[in-house]
Design a protein around this motif. Structure first.
Motif, short mmCIF file in Angstrom:
data_model
loop_
_atom_site.label_atom_id
_atom_site.label_comp_id
_atom_site.label_asym_id
_atom_site.label_seq_id
_atom_site.Cartn_x
_atom_site.Cartn_y
_atom_site.Cartn_z
N MET A 1 0.84 -1.18 0.00
CA MET A 1 0.00 0.00 0.00
C MET A 1 0.89 1.24 0.00
SD MET A 1 -2.83 1.18 2.85
CE MET A 1 -3.78 -0.31 2.58
N LYS A 2 0.45 2.27 -0.69
CA LYS A 2 1.14 3.55 -0.69
C LYS A 2 0.37 4.50 0.22
CE LYS A 2 1.41 3.97 -5.24
NZ LYS A 2 1.76 4.54 -6.54
N ILE A 3 1.04 4.93 1.28
CA ILE A 3 0.42 5.78 2.29
C ILE A 3 0.94 7.20 2.11
CG2 ILE A 3 0.16 6.19 4.77
CD1 ILE A 3 0.74 3.13 5.14
N GLY A 4 0.03 8.10 1.75
CA GLY A 4 0.38 9.51 1.64
C GLY A 4 0.53 10.11 3.02
N ILE A 5 1.56 10.92 3.19
CA ILE A 5 1.82 11.56 4.48
C ILE A 5 1.83 13.07 4.29
CG2 ILE A 5 3.48 11.85 6.37
CD1 ILE A 5 2.41 9.02 6.35
N PHE A 6 0.98 13.75 5.07
CA PHE A 6 1.00 15.20 5.16
C PHE A 6 1.55 15.54 6.54
CE2 PHE A 6 -3.16 14.96 2.56
CZ PHE A 6 -2.48 14.94 1.35
N CYS A 7 2.51 16.46 6.63
CA CYS A 7 3.07 16.77 7.93
C CYS A 7 3.93 18.02 7.90
CB CYS A 7 3.88 15.59 8.47
SG CYS A 7 5.29 15.14 7.46
N THR A 94 -2.16 12.82 -3.98
CA THR A 94 -3.46 12.16 -3.89
C THR A 94 -3.55 11.01 -4.88
OG1 THR A 94 -4.49 14.25 -3.22
CG2 THR A 94 -5.96 12.53 -4.04
N ASP A 95 -3.14 11.25 -6.09
CA ASP A 95 -3.21 10.22 -7.14
C ASP A 95 -2.35 9.01 -6.80
OD1 ASP A 95 -4.05 9.31 -9.80
OD2 ASP A 95 -1.93 9.58 -10.33
N GLN A 96 -1.18 9.23 -6.23
CA GLN A 96 -0.24 8.14 -5.97
C GLN A 96 -0.51 7.38 -4.67
OE1 GLN A 96 2.39 6.89 -7.88
NE2 GLN A 96 1.33 8.09 -9.44
N SER A 97 -1.38 7.90 -3.82
CA SER A 97 -1.62 7.30 -2.50
C SER A 97 -2.92 6.51 -2.47
CB SER A 97 -1.69 8.41 -1.44
OG SER A 97 -0.49 9.14 -1.40
#
Length: 178
Positions: A1-7, A94-97
């Motif tokens: 799974m690809k988990i997008g991280i905002f931080c 968004t697209d990659q996660s």
């Protein structure tokens, strides 16, 4: 799974946020997941990337030209997506996660999580943002969202697009629900 991280890309924040981010990064790598993140070499961005990378996981950096021009690209980026600006960055992230997680952050993190959630409410995608509520960091935002809901200012329950995890175990459950 690809988990997008905002931080956050700031270093002068609560040290506990770094410790909790390292725990998350270790879990991500141990479970064979990848991260998709902003590619910056500062703050929680660098922390999550270093932890995942050093533990054998894969990091995907989405790097705007301004970050590159300022010499702020992390050395822990395994795969790079270069982009023109923050709007492109958000779209690629968004697209990659598969799912997106918001760690403590500032205006940029708020912009990212609300862009994803707003696009989901309109039907552009069905991806979720999970607020990792480290030490209650997101409590003021959750109160605001609850108030908007109570006042009828959101068309549907915001919890479909924005979920909350108060600890790593809850976060793992929500990620695994994907």
């Amino acid at each position: 799974m690809k988990i997008g991280i905002f931080c956050s890309a700031n270093n002068d924040i609560d040290p506990d946020y770094f410790a909790m981010t390292m725990e998350l990064g270790a879990w991500i790598a141990k479970n064979g997941h990848s991260i998709v993140y902003g590619g910056c070499n500062m703050g929680l961005m660098e922390c999550i990337a270093k932890t995942v990378h050093d533990a054998g996981g894969r990091t995907i950096g989405v790097i705007p030209t301004k970050v590159e021009e300022r010499g702020r690209v992390s050395k822990y980026v395994d795969t790079e997506f270069r982009c023109a600006d923050l709007n492109d960055r958000k779209a690629i992230l968004t697209d990659q996660s598969d799912v997106l997680v918001a760690l403590p952050g500032g205006i940029g993190t708020l912009d990212e999580l609300f862009t994803v959630a707003a696009a989901a409410t309109i039907g552009y995608h069905s991806k979720r943002v999970i607020l990792y509520n480290m030490k209650g960091f997101w409590n003021p935002l959750i109160s605001l969202l609850d108030s908007l809901q109570q006042q009828g200012l959101t068309r549907m329950y915001y919890g479909k697009q924005i979920q909350t995890a108060n600890n790593l175990e809850e976060l793992i459950q929500l990620i695994d629900a994907e």
